[in-house]
Design a protein around this motif. Structure first.
Motif, PDB file in Angstrom:
ATOM      1  N   LYS A   2      46.160  40.672  32.693  1.00  0.00           N
ATOM      2  CA  LYS A   2      45.417  39.767  33.552  1.00  0.00           C
ATOM      3  C   LYS A   2      43.921  39.787  33.289  1.00  0.00           C
ATOM      4  CE  LYS A   2      48.597  39.336  37.438  1.00  0.00           C
ATOM      5  NZ  LYS A   2      48.782  39.499  38.892  1.00  0.00           N
ATOM      6  N   ASP A   3      43.421  40.840  32.653  1.00  0.00           N
ATOM      7  CA  ASP A   3      41.975  40.907  32.410  1.00  0.00           C
ATOM      8  C   ASP A   3      41.589  40.274  31.075  1.00  0.00           C
ATOM      9  OD1 ASP A   3      43.238  42.899  30.995  1.00  0.00           O
ATOM     10  OD2 ASP A   3      41.608  44.352  31.206  1.00  0.00           O
ATOM     11  N   ILE A   4      42.574  39.678  30.377  1.00  0.00           N
ATOM     12  CA  ILE A   4      42.304  38.964  29.127  1.00  0.00           C
ATOM     13  C   ILE A   4      42.771  37.521  29.287  1.00  0.00           C
ATOM     14  CG2 ILE A   4      42.801  38.817  26.655  1.00  0.00           C
ATOM     15  CD1 ILE A   4      43.258  41.801  26.617  1.00  0.00           C
ATOM     16  N   PHE A   5      41.884  36.578  28.953  1.00  0.00           N
ATOM     17  CA  PHE A   5      42.223  35.158  29.087  1.00  0.00           C
ATOM     18  C   PHE A   5      43.507  34.846  28.334  1.00  0.00           C
ATOM     19  CE2 PHE A   5      42.073  30.869  27.232  1.00  0.00           C
ATOM     20  CZ  PHE A   5      42.029  30.110  28.394  1.00  0.00           C
ATOM     21  N   PHE A   6      44.418  34.125  29.017  1.00  0.00           N
ATOM     22  CA  PHE A   6      45.692  33.783  28.395  1.00  0.00           C
ATOM     23  C   PHE A   6      46.080  32.356  28.771  1.00  0.00           C
ATOM     24  CE2 PHE A   6      50.383  33.583  28.387  1.00  0.00           C
ATOM     25  CZ  PHE A   6      50.619  33.943  27.067  1.00  0.00           C
ATOM     26  N   CYS A   7      46.055  31.481  27.789  1.00  0.00           N
ATOM     27  CA  CYS A   7      46.544  30.101  27.947  1.00  0.00           C
ATOM     28  C   CYS A   7      46.876  29.607  26.548  1.00  0.00           C
ATOM     29  CB  CYS A   7      45.501  29.205  28.609  1.00  0.00           C
ATOM     30  SG  CYS A   7      46.063  27.480  28.772  1.00  0.00           S
ATOM     31  N   PRO A   8      48.120  29.796  26.110  1.00  0.00           N
ATOM     32  CA  PRO A   8      48.504  29.445  24.732  1.00  0.00           C
ATOM     33  C   PRO A   8      48.181  28.007  24.345  1.00  0.00           C
ATOM     34  CG  PRO A   8      50.241  30.715  25.788  1.00  0.00           C
ATOM     35  CD  PRO A   8      49.244  30.386  26.858  1.00  0.00           C
ATOM     36  N   GLU A   9      48.399  27.061  25.262  1.00  0.00           N
ATOM     37  CA  GLU A   9      48.154  25.649  24.933  1.00  0.00           C
ATOM     38  C   GLU A   9      46.675  25.413  24.642  1.00  0.00           C
ATOM     39  OE1 GLU A   9      49.543  21.251  26.577  1.00  0.00           O
ATOM     40  OE2 GLU A   9      49.574  22.982  27.917  1.00  0.00           O
ATOM     41  N   GLU A  10      45.817  25.993  25.477  1.00  0.00           N
ATOM     42  CA  GLU A  10      44.374  25.833  25.278  1.00  0.00           C
ATOM     43  C   GLU A  10      43.908  26.551  24.014  1.00  0.00           C
ATOM     44  OE1 GLU A  10      40.280  26.769  27.790  1.00  0.00           O
ATOM     45  OE2 GLU A  10      42.097  26.117  28.834  1.00  0.00           O
ATOM     46  N   SER A  11      44.446  27.748  23.787  1.00  0.00           N
ATOM     47  CA  SER A  11      44.063  28.511  22.596  1.00  0.00           C
ATOM     48  C   SER A  11      44.487  27.803  21.316  1.00  0.00           C
ATOM     49  CB  SER A  11      44.676  29.921  22.646  1.00  0.00           C
ATOM     50  OG  SER A  11      44.108  30.668  23.705  1.00  0.00           O
ATOM     51  N   ASN A  12      45.679  27.204  21.326  1.00  0.00           N
ATOM     52  CA  ASN A  12      46.144  26.461  20.152  1.00  0.00           C
ATOM     53  C   ASN A  12      45.273  25.235  19.895  1.00  0.00           C
ATOM     54  OD1 ASN A  12      48.257  28.212  19.619  1.00  0.00           O
ATOM     55  ND2 ASN A  12      49.731  27.056  20.833  1.00  0.00           N
ATOM     56  N   PHE A  13      44.862  24.576  20.970  1.00  0.00           N
ATOM     57  CA  PHE A  13      43.984  23.408  20.831  1.00  0.00           C
ATOM     58  C   PHE A  13      42.633  23.825  20.249  1.00  0.00           C
ATOM     59  CE2 PHE A  13      40.912  20.365  22.873  1.00  0.00           C
ATOM     60  CZ  PHE A  13      41.292  19.246  22.140  1.00  0.00           C
ATOM     61  N   PRO A 171      45.199  16.361  27.250  1.00  0.00           N
ATOM     62  CA  PRO A 171      45.448  16.403  28.697  1.00  0.00           C
ATOM     63  C   PRO A 171      46.081  17.755  29.036  1.00  0.00           C
ATOM     64  CG  PRO A 171      46.577  14.541  27.635  1.00  0.00           C
ATOM     65  CD  PRO A 171      46.166  15.483  26.566  1.00  0.00           C
ATOM     66  N   LEU A 172      45.544  18.421  30.046  1.00  0.00           N
ATOM     67  CA  LEU A 172      46.053  19.729  30.451  1.00  0.00           C
ATOM     68  C   LEU A 172      46.379  19.740  31.934  1.00  0.00           C
ATOM     69  CD1 LEU A 172      43.891  22.565  28.787  1.00  0.00           C
ATOM     70  CD2 LEU A 172      46.333  22.153  28.485  1.00  0.00           C
ATOM     71  N   ARG A 173      47.476  20.365  32.292  1.00  0.00           N
ATOM     72  CA  ARG A 173      47.791  20.568  33.704  1.00  0.00           C
ATOM     73  C   ARG A 173      46.926  21.715  34.228  1.00  0.00           C
ATOM     74  NH1 ARG A 173      52.054  19.320  37.092  1.00  0.00           N
ATOM     75  NH2 ARG A 173      53.210  18.311  35.393  1.00  0.00           N
ATOM     76  N   PHE A 174      46.470  21.615  35.459  1.00  0.00           N
ATOM     77  CA  PHE A 174      45.716  22.710  36.046  1.00  0.00           C
ATOM     78  C   PHE A 174      46.519  24.001  35.927  1.00  0.00           C
ATOM     79  CE2 PHE A 174      43.248  19.325  37.923  1.00  0.00           C
ATOM     80  CZ  PHE A 174      41.983  19.885  38.103  1.00  0.00           C
TER      81      PHE A 174
END
Length: 234
Positions: A2-13, A171-174
């Motif tokens: 939880k202390d490391i940013f994690f959002c695969p879709e955003e990271s791939n973009f 486009p990203l979902r919240f």
């Protein structure tokens, strides 16, 4: 973690934007400077997919993310191409580079007491993004959120001699960080004042290549980007 940013879709973009706007344009052993490297996965994935003979100097304040990134860098033998400093770019001696790249903190909130304080982008979400545009790099690749006062960033870039050379929009979902009740309520207030632009469920994330104006004939897509980023409303 939880202390490391994690959002695969955003990271791939972000990784795709790095490849399209920076890595593939580098023709020699050039230097790229990165603000906020996180766990390093976007750059690492890009390096594994592309031929790049230069060096990327990353800056990451989160020690847990910095350790995770260096572990993966060692695993793939990329330490000669990707060096991450556990320090703040703004407080370090500026490294010369052809590009500055970042997926900067863009969460808007009344204060930094949010799920992950390092993602706090200021009251309107654009504070850190705009500060990066003040550093004077010739080429700047940034991710910009439609709920983080995108109009101010486009105007700020113009005022500092940049044009929008290229951009991609996703486009990203919240997600986990932007759906926090405190954050979502604040975004609603920004929407009322036409500072944030989103629907109830989605927002736009743009990957943008800002280039310093060399001549008046250079293509500037600032107006097109502004139109897209302010188009998502209920």
């Amino acid at each position: 973690m939880k202390d490391i940013f994690f959002c695969p879709e955003e990271s791939n973009f972000y990784s795709n934007c790095l490849e399209n706007f920076a890595l593939r344009n580098c023709k020699k052993s050039e230097c790229i400077v990165e603000f906020g490297s996180g766990d390093g996965s976007p750059v690492i994935n890009s390096l594994l997919r592309n031929r790049f003979d230069g060096v990327i100097h990353g800056f990451e304040l989160n020690t847990s993310a910095w350790k995770a990134a260096n572990s993966t860098i060692d695993e793939y033998n990329l330490s000669h191409k990707y060096i991450i400093h556990n320090s703040c770019l703004f407080e370090s001696s500026q490294i010369e580079g052809e590009y500055l790249v970042a997926n900067p903190p863009y969460i808007p909130a009344p204060d930094r007491d949010i799920y992950m304080p390092l993602l706090f982008g200021g009251i309107d979400g654009a504070t850190v993004t705009n500060e990066l545009l003040s550093l004077g790099y010739e080429n700047v690749v940034l991710l910009i959120s439609s709920f983080s006062n995108p109009k101010s960033t486009i105007e700020y870039a113009k005022a500092h001699g940049y044009c929008v050379n290229s951009f991609l929009v996703l486009p990203l979902r919240f997600g986990y960080y932007s759906s926090e009740a405190k954050v979502k309520k604040h975004i609603e207030e920004l929407r009322k004042h036409k500072i944030a632009f989103s629907s109830d469920d989605y927002y736009f994330l743009a990957g943008v290549l800002f280039k310093k104006r060399q001549e008046e004939s250079v293509v500037d897509l600032s107006n097109e980007l502004a139109q897209v980023m302010t188009s998502l409303v209920n």
